[in-house]
Design a protein around this motif. Structure first.
Motif, PDB file in Angstrom:
ATOM      1  N   SER A 115       0.806  -1.230   0.000  1.00  0.00           N
ATOM      2  CA  SER A 115       0.000   0.000   0.000  1.00  0.00           C
ATOM      3  C   SER A 115       0.829   1.266   0.000  1.00  0.00           C
ATOM      4  O   SER A 115       0.271   2.351  -0.124  1.00  0.00           O
ATOM      5  CB  SER A 115      -0.924   0.033   1.220  1.00  0.00           C
ATOM      6  N   THR A 116       2.130   1.133   0.171  1.00  0.00           N
ATOM      7  CA  THR A 116       2.990   2.315   0.236  1.00  0.00           C
ATOM      8  C   THR A 116       4.218   2.097  -0.633  1.00  0.00           C
ATOM      9  O   THR A 116       4.584   0.957  -0.946  1.00  0.00           O
ATOM     10  CB  THR A 116       3.450   2.600   1.677  1.00  0.00           C
ATOM     11  N   LEU A 117       4.873   3.184  -0.996  1.00  0.00           N
ATOM     12  CA  LEU A 117       6.112   3.069  -1.771  1.00  0.00           C
ATOM     13  C   LEU A 117       7.217   2.345  -1.000  1.00  0.00           C
ATOM     14  O   LEU A 117       7.923   1.521  -1.594  1.00  0.00           O
ATOM     15  CB  LEU A 117       6.573   4.447  -2.245  1.00  0.00           C
ATOM     16  N   PRO A 118       7.390   2.586   0.314  1.00  0.00           N
ATOM     17  CA  PRO A 118       8.406   1.802   1.035  1.00  0.00           C
ATOM     18  C   PRO A 118       8.117   0.299   1.028  1.00  0.00           C
ATOM     19  O   PRO A 118       9.035  -0.512   0.907  1.00  0.00           O
ATOM     20  CB  PRO A 118       8.365   2.378   2.458  1.00  0.00           C
ATOM     21  N   GLU A 119       6.852  -0.082   1.147  1.00  0.00           N
ATOM     22  CA  GLU A 119       6.509  -1.505   1.066  1.00  0.00           C
ATOM     23  C   GLU A 119       6.825  -2.048  -0.319  1.00  0.00           C
ATOM     24  O   GLU A 119       7.377  -3.149  -0.456  1.00  0.00           O
ATOM     25  CB  GLU A 119       5.024  -1.721   1.378  1.00  0.00           C
ATOM     26  N   LEU A 120       6.487  -1.294  -1.352  1.00  0.00           N
ATOM     27  CA  LEU A 120       6.772  -1.706  -2.730  1.00  0.00           C
ATOM     28  C   LEU A 120       8.271  -1.866  -2.936  1.00  0.00           C
ATOM     29  O   LEU A 120       8.730  -2.843  -3.528  1.00  0.00           O
ATOM     30  CB  LEU A 120       6.199  -0.693  -3.720  1.00  0.00           C
ATOM     31  N   SER A 121       9.042  -0.933  -2.439  1.00  0.00           N
ATOM     32  CA  SER A 121      10.494  -0.996  -2.562  1.00  0.00           C
ATOM     33  C   SER A 121      11.049  -2.222  -1.839  1.00  0.00           C
ATOM     34  O   SER A 121      11.931  -2.921  -2.362  1.00  0.00           O
ATOM     35  CB  SER A 121      11.104   0.286  -2.001  1.00  0.00           C
ATOM     36  N   MET A 122      10.527  -2.518  -0.651  1.00  0.00           N
ATOM     37  CA  MET A 122      10.993  -3.664   0.117  1.00  0.00           C
ATOM     38  C   MET A 122      10.737  -4.973  -0.635  1.00  0.00           C
ATOM     39  O   MET A 122      11.628  -5.812  -0.771  1.00  0.00           O
ATOM     40  CB  MET A 122      10.291  -3.715   1.481  1.00  0.00           C
ATOM     41  N   VAL A 123       9.521  -5.148  -1.161  1.00  0.00           N
ATOM     42  CA  VAL A 123       9.194  -6.396  -1.859  1.00  0.00           C
ATOM     43  C   VAL A 123       9.970  -6.482  -3.177  1.00  0.00           C
ATOM     44  O   VAL A 123      10.437  -7.559  -3.558  1.00  0.00           O
ATOM     45  CB  VAL A 123       7.671  -6.547  -2.065  1.00  0.00           C
ATOM     46  N   THR A 124      10.165  -5.352  -3.853  1.00  0.00           N
ATOM     47  CA  THR A 124      10.984  -5.340  -5.069  1.00  0.00           C
ATOM     48  C   THR A 124      12.409  -5.780  -4.752  1.00  0.00           C
ATOM     49  O   THR A 124      12.992  -6.601  -5.474  1.00  0.00           O
ATOM     50  CB  THR A 124      10.986  -3.934  -5.713  1.00  0.00           C
ATOM     51  N   ASP A 125      12.972  -5.265  -3.682  1.00  0.00           N
ATOM     52  CA  ASP A 125      14.322  -5.685  -3.274  1.00  0.00           C
ATOM     53  C   ASP A 125      14.372  -7.176  -2.968  1.00  0.00           C
ATOM     54  O   ASP A 125      15.357  -7.851  -3.282  1.00  0.00           O
ATOM     55  CB  ASP A 125      14.798  -4.882  -2.068  1.00  0.00           C
ATOM     56  N   MET A 126      13.316  -7.708  -2.378  1.00  0.00           N
ATOM     57  CA  MET A 126      13.271  -9.146  -2.108  1.00  0.00           C
ATOM     58  C   MET A 126      13.217  -9.941  -3.406  1.00  0.00           C
ATOM     59  O   MET A 126      13.838 -11.001  -3.524  1.00  0.00           O
ATOM     60  CB  MET A 126      12.082  -9.481  -1.207  1.00  0.00           C
ATOM     61  N   ALA A 127      12.497  -9.427  -4.399  1.00  0.00           N
ATOM     62  CA  ALA A 127      12.452 -10.098  -5.706  1.00  0.00           C
ATOM     63  C   ALA A 127      13.842 -10.155  -6.317  1.00  0.00           C
ATOM     64  O   ALA A 127      14.252 -11.182  -6.870  1.00  0.00           O
ATOM     65  CB  ALA A 127      11.492  -9.370  -6.645  1.00  0.00           C
ATOM     66  N   TYR A 130      15.952 -12.781  -4.099  1.00  0.00           N
ATOM     67  CA  TYR A 130      15.599 -14.196  -4.145  1.00  0.00           C
ATOM     68  C   TYR A 130      15.319 -14.719  -5.551  1.00  0.00           C
ATOM     69  O   TYR A 130      15.288 -15.925  -5.758  1.00  0.00           O
ATOM     70  CB  TYR A 130      14.410 -14.471  -3.221  1.00  0.00           C
ATOM     71  N   GLN A 131      15.056 -13.826  -6.493  1.00  0.00           N
ATOM     72  CA  GLN A 131      14.845 -14.200  -7.892  1.00  0.00           C
ATOM     73  C   GLN A 131      13.769 -15.276  -8.062  1.00  0.00           C
ATOM     74  O   GLN A 131      13.928 -16.201  -8.866  1.00  0.00           O
ATOM     75  CB  GLN A 131      16.160 -14.676  -8.520  1.00  0.00           C
ATOM     76  N   CYS A 132      12.710 -15.193  -7.284  1.00  0.00           N
ATOM     77  CA  CYS A 132      11.611 -16.134  -7.478  1.00  0.00           C
ATOM     78  C   CYS A 132      10.299 -15.498  -7.048  1.00  0.00           C
ATOM     79  O   CYS A 132      10.272 -14.510  -6.342  1.00  0.00           O
ATOM     80  CB  CYS A 132      11.862 -17.456  -6.750  1.00  0.00           C
ATOM     81  N   ARG A 133       9.241 -16.092  -7.545  1.00  0.00           N
ATOM     82  CA  ARG A 133       7.921 -15.705  -7.135  1.00  0.00           C
ATOM     83  C   ARG A 133       7.740 -16.147  -5.708  1.00  0.00           C
ATOM     84  O   ARG A 133       8.323 -17.154  -5.339  1.00  0.00           O
ATOM     85  CB  ARG A 133       6.916 -16.438  -8.029  1.00  0.00           C
ATOM     86  N   PRO A 134       6.992 -15.495  -4.914  1.00  0.00           N
ATOM     87  CA  PRO A 134       5.976 -14.491  -5.181  1.00  0.00           C
ATOM     88  C   PRO A 134       6.460 -13.050  -5.100  1.00  0.00           C
ATOM     89  O   PRO A 134       5.684 -12.123  -5.295  1.00  0.00           O
ATOM     90  CB  PRO A 134       4.956 -14.758  -4.085  1.00  0.00           C
ATOM     91  N   PHE A 135       7.746 -12.841  -4.826  1.00  0.00           N
ATOM     92  CA  PHE A 135       8.245 -11.479  -4.610  1.00  0.00           C
ATOM     93  C   PHE A 135       8.246 -10.633  -5.874  1.00  0.00           C
ATOM     94  O   PHE A 135       8.275  -9.415  -5.796  1.00  0.00           O
ATOM     95  CB  PHE A 135       9.649 -11.527  -4.002  1.00  0.00           C
ATOM     96  N   SER A 136       8.215 -11.263  -7.025  1.00  0.00           N
ATOM     97  CA  SER A 136       8.297 -10.523  -8.290  1.00  0.00           C
ATOM     98  C   SER A 136       6.929 -10.208  -8.876  1.00  0.00           C
ATOM     99  O   SER A 136       6.832  -9.741 -10.004  1.00  0.00           O
ATOM    100  CB  SER A 136       9.118 -11.326  -9.304  1.00  0.00           C
ATOM    101  N   GLY A 167       9.230  -9.723 -13.832  1.00  0.00           N
ATOM    102  CA  GLY A 167       8.394  -9.367 -12.701  1.00  0.00           C
ATOM    103  C   GLY A 167       7.258  -8.438 -13.106  1.00  0.00           C
ATOM    104  O   GLY A 167       7.234  -7.918 -14.231  1.00  0.00           O
ATOM    105  N   ASN A 168       6.316  -8.247 -12.222  1.00  0.00           N
ATOM    106  CA  ASN A 168       5.150  -7.411 -12.489  1.00  0.00           C
ATOM    107  C   ASN A 168       4.819  -6.532 -11.297  1.00  0.00           C
ATOM    108  O   ASN A 168       4.865  -6.983 -10.155  1.00  0.00           O
ATOM    109  CB  ASN A 168       3.916  -8.271 -12.793  1.00  0.00           C
ATOM    110  N   ILE A 169       4.461  -5.285 -11.594  1.00  0.00           N
ATOM    111  CA  ILE A 169       3.869  -4.386 -10.612  1.00  0.00           C
ATOM    112  C   ILE A 169       2.540  -3.946 -11.210  1.00  0.00           C
ATOM    113  O   ILE A 169       2.511  -3.357 -12.284  1.00  0.00           O
ATOM    114  CB  ILE A 169       4.756  -3.164 -10.314  1.00  0.00           C
TER     115      ILE A 169
END
Length: 195
Positions: A115-127, A130-136, A167-169
């Motif tokens: 719901s926020t840009l920091p959350e989006l950035s965090m999950v993007t960094d995890m993608a 880890y280079q796998c779904r579901p983070f991407s 990946g997808n946003i």
């Protein structure tokens, strides 16, 4: 590890009463992740503290995935809004030993809602890590506004350039004006990847 969340009111005074009553509080939140000491007692932890039991959190996440599948729901997209942590995302994902292998997760979690840009950035960094779904596969779960588009575009480009599958946003819209400014933004940016 124990996560402590200290909730303070606008005067920076601890406000555990409002927390217990589930009231909205204008507050600052300080999050400290501590390593548990073998002989540390709950009574030794400074109050007010919000303590997450890792085993219970893991069991609850697993139960959600099991119940969803048992009820014919084969894909789940958990929200990171409450915990806002990498550790919480890893537990919610249920990917276990798959982390870092590049293989899709065996669990029914297909992505995350932020719901926020920091959350989006965090999950993007995890993608990227880890280079796998579901983070991407990320849904920005609130209707979009113009001021966030450039930051989202930058994160999408970072994701696309570093992931094998790109990946997808995904973005939500809830009125025609949002579609108009998205089309304008995409046209001005020469983008094809913002979905």
């Amino acid at each position: 590890r124990v996560a402590l969340v200290h909730v303070c009111d606008r005067n920076n005074t601890l406000n555990s009463t409002a927390l217990r009553q589930h009231q909205s509080v204008i507050c600052t939140v300080e999050i400290t992740v501590m390593e548990s000491q073998p002989h540390q007692k709950l009574s030794d932890i400074a109050t007010s503290a919000f303590i997450v039991n890792r085993r219970t959190f893991r069991q609850n996440c697993e139960l959600v995935r099991i119940l969803a599948k048992a009820n014919g729901i084969h894909r789940v997209r958990p929200h990171v809004k409450t915990h806002k942590t990498r550790e919480g995302c890893l537990i919610q994902s249920g990917i276990g030993d798959c982390v870092g292998s590049g293989e899709p997760a065996q669990a029914s979690v297909v992505g995350f809602v932020v719901s926020t840009l920091p959350e989006l950035s965090m999950v993007t960094d995890m993608a990227l890590q880890y280079q796998c779904r579901p983070f991407s596969d990320i849904l920005f779960g609130v209707p979009i506004c113009k001021s966030k588009l450039l930051a989202i575009q930058n994160l999408k480009e970072k994701l696309a350039s570093s992931m094998n599958n790109g990946g997808n946003i995904y973005l939500l819209v809830d009125n025609p004006n949002q579609v108009d400014f998205l089309e304008e933004f995409i046209g001005n940016s020469h983008l094809e990847h913002l979905e």
